[in-house]
Design an enzyme around this catalytic site. Sequence first.
Site, short mmCIF file in Angstrom:
data_model
loop_
_atom_site.label_atom_id
_atom_site.label_comp_id
_atom_site.label_asym_id
_atom_site.label_seq_id
_atom_site.Cartn_x
_atom_site.Cartn_y
_atom_site.Cartn_z
N SER A 144 0.86 -1.20 0.00
CA SER A 144 0.00 0.00 0.00
C SER A 144 0.90 1.24 0.00
O SER A 144 2.10 1.15 0.29
CB SER A 144 -0.85 -0.02 1.27
OG SER A 144 -1.42 1.24 1.54
N TYR A 157 -3.71 -0.83 9.90
CA TYR A 157 -3.49 -0.97 8.45
C TYR A 157 -2.07 -0.51 8.09
O TYR A 157 -1.35 -1.19 7.36
CB TYR A 157 -4.54 -0.14 7.70
CG TYR A 157 -4.56 -0.37 6.20
CD1 TYR A 157 -5.20 -1.48 5.66
CD2 TYR A 157 -3.92 0.51 5.33
CE1 TYR A 157 -5.22 -1.70 4.29
CE2 TYR A 157 -3.94 0.31 3.96
CZ TYR A 157 -4.59 -0.80 3.44
OH TYR A 157 -4.61 -1.01 2.07
P1 NAP Z 1 -11.93 -4.87 -1.33
O1 NAP Z 1 -12.72 -4.53 -2.55
O2 NAP Z 1 -12.49 -4.61 0.02
O3 NAP Z 1 -11.48 -6.40 -1.46
C1 NAP Z 1 -10.81 -7.05 -0.41
C2 NAP Z 1 -10.82 -8.53 -0.69
O4 NAP Z 1 -10.25 -9.21 0.43
C3 NAP Z 1 -12.24 -9.07 -0.85
O5 NAP Z 1 -12.24 -10.11 -1.80
C4 NAP Z 1 -12.52 -9.60 0.53
O6 NAP Z 1 -13.53 -10.58 0.58
C5 NAP Z 1 -11.17 -10.22 0.86
N1 NAP Z 1 -11.07 -10.48 2.28
C6 NAP Z 1 -11.15 -9.61 3.29
N2 NAP Z 1 -11.11 -10.27 4.47
C7 NAP Z 1 -11.02 -11.59 4.17
C8 NAP Z 1 -10.95 -12.76 4.96
N3 NAP Z 1 -11.01 -12.73 6.29
N4 NAP Z 1 -10.86 -13.96 4.33
C9 NAP Z 1 -10.84 -14.01 2.98
N5 NAP Z 1 -10.90 -12.94 2.18
C10 NAP Z 1 -10.99 -11.73 2.78
O7 NAP Z 1 -10.57 -4.07 -1.35
P2 NAP Z 1 -9.47 -3.84 -2.47
O8 NAP Z 1 -9.29 -2.39 -2.56
O9 NAP Z 1 -9.72 -4.61 -3.69
O10 NAP Z 1 -8.21 -4.40 -1.68
C11 NAP Z 1 -7.44 -5.49 -2.10
C12 NAP Z 1 -6.06 -5.37 -1.48
O11 NAP Z 1 -5.44 -4.19 -1.97
C13 NAP Z 1 -6.07 -5.25 0.05
O12 NAP Z 1 -4.95 -5.92 0.58
C14 NAP Z 1 -5.92 -3.74 0.25
O13 NAP Z 1 -5.38 -3.44 1.48
C15 NAP Z 1 -4.99 -3.41 -0.89
N6 NAP Z 1 -4.97 -2.01 -1.30
C16 NAP Z 1 -6.08 -1.38 -1.80
C17 NAP Z 1 -5.97 -0.07 -2.20
C18 NAP Z 1 -7.12 0.69 -2.80
O14 NAP Z 1 -6.97 1.89 -3.07
N7 NAP Z 1 -8.27 0.09 -3.05
C19 NAP Z 1 -4.77 0.62 -2.05
C20 NAP Z 1 -3.68 -0.04 -1.51
C21 NAP Z 1 -3.79 -1.35 -1.15
P3 NAP Z 1 -15.06 -10.11 0.95
O15 NAP Z 1 -15.60 -9.47 -0.30
O16 NAP Z 1 -15.72 -11.39 1.32
O17 NAP Z 1 -14.94 -9.14 2.09
#
Ligand code: NAP
Length: 252
Positions: A144, A157
Amino acid sequence: MKHPFDLSGKTALVTGANTGLGQGMAVALAKAGADIVLVGRSAPTETLAAIKAAGQKAYDIRADLIETAAAKTALAEAVEIAGQVDVLVNNAGIIRRNDAVDFSEDDWDAVMDVNLKNLFFLSQAFANHCIGRKAPGKIVNIASMLSFQGGIRVASYTASKSGVMGLTRLMANEWAHHGINANAIAPGYFATNNTAALQADEDRNAAILGRIPAGHWGKPEELGGAVVFLASAASNYVHGITLPVDGGWLAR
Ligand code: NAP
């Protein structure tokens, strides 16, 4: 000769790929020729369909990655149904927001367990799988901007994602000589569920957009090139890096 970005014959395990960045990366890997094992807690209906539409096999394993036991067994289940795993994308992650003075132990533990602890234990299982079969492997951890910066109101986080950058280096140091590449991608600000609260906050949204040289929130498909690079032979001599894909955010 095979194109260095070609993933045909490879199987990639992607966690948390029912939505958001995980979905974008799983589809990109499939379009590069990989079969995909989706590991997560929700039905990845859309992602399964998109992978199949790309002409690749898709497998669905349900696991709650807040549980260390589930992270430890997910790899064995994937090997059982897909035969092998060549690429691991540790994408599943959560965020909890509160002022540091009020931050609860539950919000600390939940985020650290999903984002850092179980990322490590799934990677450990994957490394043992690669070492056991004397095969190369690719680990792509999702870090991140808060691997580089402090953030605000997201104590666990920031701790977890700073930890992901450090652990990625450790994995590279210990496993590179086995032919395992461990690297990370640090996404900037992408429009997903994870950032819904920021997108909905008019002031924060404007401040974030005003700092992104590219001028827009990232779209999940914009991570595709980076993940295919780090999953493929094109990155065979790349170890331990955290690659920002951030529309220029860190350049400011
Ligand atoms: P998101 O749409 O909330 O997706 C998160 C994913 O992780 C979902 O598939 C969620 O499943 C899964 N997950 C969460 N808790 C879980 C658990 N206990 N067991 C299994 N699966 C679980 O968020 P995203 O933005 O795509 O994030 C994906 C990754 O990128 C994360 O590591 C996040 O920290 C990182 N990231 C995101 C951003 C951004 O700007 N969006 C920036 C930097 C880093 P459910 O749908 O069932 O909850």
